[in-house]
Design a protein around this motif. Sequence first.
Motif, mmCIF file in Angstrom:
data_model
loop_
_atom_site.group_PDB
_atom_site.id
_atom_site.type_symbol
_atom_site.label_atom_id
_atom_site.label_comp_id
_atom_site.label_asym_id
_atom_site.label_seq_id
_atom_site.Cartn_x
_atom_site.Cartn_y
_atom_site.Cartn_z
ATOM 1 N N MET A 1 1.012 -1.039 0.190
ATOM 2 C CA MET A 1 0.384 0.159 0.298
ATOM 3 C C MET A 1 0.873 1.115 -0.025
ATOM 4 O O MET A 1 1.904 1.186 1.057
ATOM 5 N N LYS A 2 0.509 2.476 -0.786
ATOM 6 C CA LYS A 2 2.039 3.708 -1.014
ATOM 7 C C LYS A 2 0.488 5.124 -0.237
ATOM 8 O O LYS A 2 -0.780 4.500 -0.761
ATOM 9 N N ILE A 3 0.956 5.040 0.313
ATOM 10 C CA ILE A 3 0.429 6.835 1.219
ATOM 11 C C ILE A 3 1.328 7.754 0.886
ATOM 12 O O ILE A 3 2.159 8.105 1.405
ATOM 13 N N ASN A 4 0.991 9.022 0.109
ATOM 14 C CA ASN A 4 1.641 9.670 -0.141
ATOM 15 C C ASN A 4 2.927 9.153 -1.065
ATOM 16 O O ASN A 4 2.496 8.222 -1.847
ATOM 17 N N ASN A 5 4.209 9.489 -0.071
ATOM 18 C CA ASN A 5 5.356 8.979 -0.815
ATOM 19 C C ASN A 5 6.284 8.187 0.151
ATOM 20 O O ASN A 5 7.314 7.792 -0.120
ATOM 21 N N THR A 6 4.694 7.261 1.076
ATOM 22 C CA THR A 6 5.455 6.471 1.600
ATOM 23 C C THR A 6 4.975 4.690 0.934
ATOM 24 O O THR A 6 3.475 4.252 0.658
ATOM 25 N N GLU A 7 5.810 3.773 1.410
ATOM 26 C CA GLU A 7 5.154 2.268 1.035
ATOM 27 C C GLU A 7 5.274 1.886 1.964
ATOM 28 O O GLU A 7 6.001 1.845 2.878
ATOM 29 N N LEU A 8 3.645 0.789 2.603
ATOM 30 C CA LEU A 8 4.125 0.397 3.682
ATOM 31 C C LEU A 8 3.214 -1.070 3.432
ATOM 32 O O LEU A 8 2.528 -1.189 2.562
ATOM 33 N N ASP A 9 4.258 -1.690 4.108
ATOM 34 C CA ASP A 9 3.994 -3.071 4.057
ATOM 35 C C ASP A 9 3.945 -3.984 5.654
ATOM 36 O O ASP A 9 3.828 -3.545 6.644
ATOM 37 N N ILE A 10 2.252 -4.736 5.440
ATOM 38 C CA ILE A 10 2.171 -5.310 6.972
ATOM 39 C C ILE A 10 3.183 -7.109 6.225
ATOM 40 O O ILE A 10 2.211 -7.199 5.277
ATOM 41 N N ILE A 11 4.082 -7.235 7.481
ATOM 42 C CA ILE A 11 4.458 -8.097 7.203
ATOM 43 C C ILE A 11 3.908 -9.248 8.535
ATOM 44 O O ILE A 11 3.900 -8.937 9.325
ATOM 45 N N ARG A 12 3.943 -10.493 8.599
ATOM 46 C CA ARG A 12 3.646 -11.174 9.565
ATOM 47 C C ARG A 12 5.003 -11.912 10.030
ATOM 48 O O ARG A 12 5.649 -12.988 8.465
ATOM 49 N N GLY A 13 5.318 -12.253 10.578
ATOM 50 C CA GLY A 13 6.508 -12.945 10.839
ATOM 51 C C GLY A 13 6.954 -12.271 11.877
ATOM 52 O O GLY A 13 6.968 -12.170 13.055
ATOM 53 N N ASN A 14 8.627 -12.788 12.263
ATOM 54 C CA ASN A 14 9.082 -13.534 13.687
ATOM 55 C C ASN A 14 9.791 -11.382 13.371
ATOM 56 O O ASN A 14 11.020 -11.323 12.679
ATOM 57 N N ILE A 15 9.592 -10.992 13.963
ATOM 58 C CA ILE A 15 10.260 -9.172 14.027
ATOM 59 C C ILE A 15 11.534 -8.750 14.705
ATOM 60 O O ILE A 15 11.993 -8.160 12.972
ATOM 61 N N VAL A 16 12.415 -10.055 14.922
ATOM 62 C CA VAL A 16 12.949 -9.210 15.607
ATOM 63 C C VAL A 16 14.366 -10.521 14.358
ATOM 64 O O VAL A 16 15.649 -10.153 14.492
ATOM 65 N N GLU A 17 13.542 -10.855 13.606
ATOM 66 C CA GLU A 17 14.344 -11.426 12.583
ATOM 67 C C GLU A 17 14.227 -11.067 10.663
ATOM 68 O O GLU A 17 15.060 -11.167 10.119
ATOM 69 N N ILE A 18 13.104 -9.467 11.089
ATOM 70 C CA ILE A 18 13.024 -8.596 10.097
ATOM 71 C C ILE A 18 14.456 -8.103 9.355
ATOM 72 O O ILE A 18 14.587 -7.139 10.819
ATOM 73 N N GLU A 19 14.991 -7.630 8.162
ATOM 74 C CA GLU A 19 16.340 -6.035 8.353
ATOM 75 C C GLU A 19 15.076 -5.075 7.774
ATOM 76 O O GLU A 19 14.527 -5.299 7.107
ATOM 77 N N ALA A 20 15.701 -3.859 8.356
ATOM 78 C CA ALA A 20 15.358 -3.152 7.962
ATOM 79 C C ALA A 20 16.354 -1.707 8.804
ATOM 80 O O ALA A 20 17.194 -2.369 9.326
ATOM 81 N N ASP A 21 15.734 -0.057 8.720
ATOM 82 C CA ASP A 21 17.418 0.282 9.203
ATOM 83 C C ASP A 21 16.965 0.656 11.034
ATOM 84 O O ASP A 21 17.783 0.459 12.025
ATOM 85 N N ALA A 22 16.017 0.935 10.583
ATOM 86 C CA ALA A 22 14.975 0.805 12.800
ATOM 87 C C ALA A 22 14.144 -0.012 13.149
ATOM 88 O O ALA A 22 13.438 -0.535 11.791
ATOM 89 N N ILE A 23 13.690 -0.649 14.143
ATOM 90 C CA ILE A 23 13.037 -0.951 15.180
ATOM 91 C C ILE A 23 12.298 -0.901 15.657
ATOM 92 O O ILE A 23 13.050 0.089 16.556
ATOM 93 N N VAL A 24 10.693 0.184 16.091
ATOM 94 C CA VAL A 24 10.713 0.570 17.264
ATOM 95 C C VAL A 24 10.021 -0.246 18.364
ATOM 96 O O VAL A 24 9.391 -0.975 17.606
#
Length: 127
Positions: free
Chosen positions: A1-24
């Motif tokens: 899903m795209k909101i303005n210039n932001t891509e939003l992905d909803i992912i199901r899985g182990n949150i500590v195993e997902i690669e990203a710049d940051a985790i909240v």
Amino acid sequence: MKINNTELDIIRGNIVEIEADAIVCPVNNELVMYSGLASILKNKYGEGVQAEAHKKSPVDVGEAVSIKADNLKVEHIILAAVNKMDENPDENSIRSSCRDSLMLAKDLNLKSIIMPALGFIVVIGLV
């Protein structure tokens, strides 16, 4: 899903195993990592995560701060203070901590962040 210039992905899985710049990570305003995702991160990656958090505590409820993440799949852990110690979060504190987390991610020029639902009471081990 795209909101303005932001891509939003909803992912199901182990949150500590997902690669990203940051985790909240939702925490209390003392930044004590004793329950939910905070506890999982501390248990998985060691007391160094908590030691880094302590250097920045306490913070105001609704505030977010970033700590560096060593040996994680993310570069930063954004600690979002959703409540005071031993108090439940409310709608305003959740909104404020979510907003502050996103603003901090923007200030840090992060391109991807993992954001779980903030303000849920998590009980681990009871089914």
